[in-house]
Design a protein around this motif. Structure first.
Motif, PDB file in Angstrom:
ATOM      1  N   PHE A 286       0.835  -1.199   0.000  1.00  0.00           N
ATOM      2  CA  PHE A 286       0.000   0.000   0.000  1.00  0.00           C
ATOM      3  C   PHE A 286       0.871   1.251   0.000  1.00  0.00           C
ATOM      4  O   PHE A 286       0.841   2.037  -0.920  1.00  0.00           O
ATOM      5  CB  PHE A 286      -0.956   0.007   1.199  1.00  0.00           C
ATOM      6  N   GLY A 287       1.661   1.452   1.048  1.00  0.00           N
ATOM      7  CA  GLY A 287       2.486   2.648   1.161  1.00  0.00           C
ATOM      8  C   GLY A 287       1.880   3.651   2.117  1.00  0.00           C
ATOM      9  O   GLY A 287       1.690   4.825   1.779  1.00  0.00           O
ATOM     10  N   LEU A 288       1.574   3.199   3.352  1.00  0.00           N
ATOM     11  CA  LEU A 288       0.919   4.063   4.335  1.00  0.00           C
ATOM     12  C   LEU A 288       1.712   5.323   4.667  1.00  0.00           C
ATOM     13  O   LEU A 288       1.119   6.398   4.829  1.00  0.00           O
ATOM     14  CB  LEU A 288       0.612   3.263   5.604  1.00  0.00           C
ATOM     15  N   PRO A 289       3.059   5.278   4.754  1.00  0.00           N
ATOM     16  CA  PRO A 289       3.789   6.526   5.025  1.00  0.00           C
ATOM     17  C   PRO A 289       3.563   7.605   3.975  1.00  0.00           C
ATOM     18  O   PRO A 289       3.590   8.796   4.294  1.00  0.00           O
ATOM     19  CB  PRO A 289       5.251   6.069   5.050  1.00  0.00           C
ATOM     20  N   VAL A 290       3.341   7.211   2.717  1.00  0.00           N
ATOM     21  CA  VAL A 290       3.052   8.200   1.678  1.00  0.00           C
ATOM     22  C   VAL A 290       1.731   8.890   1.964  1.00  0.00           C
ATOM     23  O   VAL A 290       1.621  10.126   1.912  1.00  0.00           O
ATOM     24  CB  VAL A 290       3.029   7.535   0.289  1.00  0.00           C
ATOM     25  N   LEU A 291       0.701   8.111   2.288  1.00  0.00           N
ATOM     26  CA  LEU A 291      -0.612   8.689   2.592  1.00  0.00           C
ATOM     27  C   LEU A 291      -0.546   9.567   3.834  1.00  0.00           C
ATOM     28  O   LEU A 291      -1.127  10.666   3.868  1.00  0.00           O
ATOM     29  CB  LEU A 291      -1.631   7.569   2.781  1.00  0.00           C
TER      30      LEU A 291
END
Length: 372
Positions: A286-291
């Motif tokens: 997913f890439g939660l740090p980006v969000l």
């Protein structure tokens, strides 16, 4: 609604992005009126009681703080608690499942880089997660993934049945991850020892697939000729040897700060106070740090790989994961305050599209399909 037992005891000790997934989901399931039971570590019982006051909180034995003991207990202890709770479905949010629970089971598979890039994980760790993922995909009634890219990879790599895979995007807690005020930025940056110095931020585990060595080298190239270069701050745990080697390569004038794990209340100030949040990962489920960085109003630089374009859309800047590309893209952003401001505002707007309430609704639909 069906009574759901969520096995939150599986949350790893490092308490990174996975804990924010489980916490965000449980709180949103509670808001949605779900009939919920939560299995957890004893040390987490109070927190889950606050997140979901109407849920039945069921702490496991003290011994399950040990990973091997927890995996063994998962096969017998979780089914027993599920029967005691009168659950109709079990949700295993971290790859592994009880195999003989007698109940429909839903499992979350966060990514498949254990198969696609095994060299970027430790041998033992990759072997375990490959085995757990194969078993879960074969035996669970439904598989939840956090992105379309992960679903496609799961079908490609394991020939998984796409009709049994449900996409449920992660959300972001807008009360926790928000555009910070000056005091929040000052508090977070003081903890990192920056004392007002501008910085580029990274947040995540310092593991091979996050591509941190190339970020360090690209950053050093991008700021080499600046009269007052910013620092690079690597927020996250597990200092890999490759990261240490990359730090030794760069000039003494290049400041790289490694504060380790950051407190969750400090994350908005850390992310929102950065000139750029750089996350040049080679692959994410997913890439939660980006969000989360977008929700804090930070301009974000990431890659086109796997799920990251699904999260960032047109609201982030992109780079290839090699050193020259990172140096070029980062240099361009550092030289353009107007571009950074536009990205920050666009990220704030896009982040509002990802909510834990929407994620909870997708999970509830998956639970119901599993029962049916």
């Amino acid at each position: 609604m069906p009574r759901v037992l969520v096995d939150a005891a599986a949350v790893p000790a490092d308490r990174g992005a996975l804990i924010r997934y489980v916490d965000g989901l449980i709180a949103a399931l509670h808001r949605a009126g779900a009939d919920l039971a939560v299995v957890c570590q004893r040390s987490d019982a109070e927190r889950y009681g606050r997140l979901a006051p109407s849920a039945r909180i069921m702490p496991g034995p003290v011994s399950i703080t040990n990973r091997a003991a927890r995996l063994a207990w998962e096969q017998t202890g979780v089914p027993l608690l599920a029967r005691q709770a009168g659950a109709q479905v079990i949700h295993a949010p971290y790859y592994s499942i009880p195999l003989r629970s007698g109940l429909p089971t839903v499992v979350t598979v966060h990514d498949v880089t254990w198969f696609t890039e095994p060299e970027r994980h430790g041998t033992v760790k990759a072997s375990f997660f490959r085995s757990a993922t194969r078993t879960a995909v074969r035996h669970a009634q439904r598989v939840i993934v956090p992105s379309k890219a992960t679903r496609e990879e799961l079908v490609r790599v394991l020939a998984a049945d796409p009709t049994r895979i449900d996409v449920a995007y992660h959300g972001v807690d807008q009360t926790l991850f928000h555009k910070p005020g000056p005091d929040e930025v000052r508090r977070a940056t003081e903890r990192c020892g920056l004392h007002g110095r501008p910085y580029v931020a990274f947040l995540g585990a310092l593991e091979p697939r996050k591509n941190v060595p190339n970020l360090i080298r690209g950053f050093a190239s991008a700021v080499r000729d600046l009269p007052e270069p910013p620092a690079l701050v690597l927020g996250g745990g597990v200092h890999e040897d490759d990261v240490d080697a990359a730090c030794r390569e760069v000039e003494a004038t290049v400041k790289v700060v490694r504060p380790g794990f950051l407190r969750v209340p400090d994350l908005p100030g850390f992310l929102g106070g950065a000139l750029v949040v750089a996350f040049p990962s080679r692959g994410e489920g997913f890439g939660l740090p980006v969000l989360e960085a977008m929700a804090c109003g930070a301009p974000v630089l990431t890659t086109h790989r796997t799920s990251l374009p699904e999260v960032g859309g047109d609201a982030v800047a992109y780079t290839e994961p090699d050193v020259p590309a990172i140096a070029s893209a980062l240099g361009q952003l550092l030289a353009s305050p107007a571009r950074r401001q536009w990205l920050g505002e666009a990220g704030l707007t896009r982040a509002k599209e990802f909510t834990w309430d929407a994620s909870a609704e997708a999970h509830l639909s998956s639970y119901q399909r599993a029962i049916e």
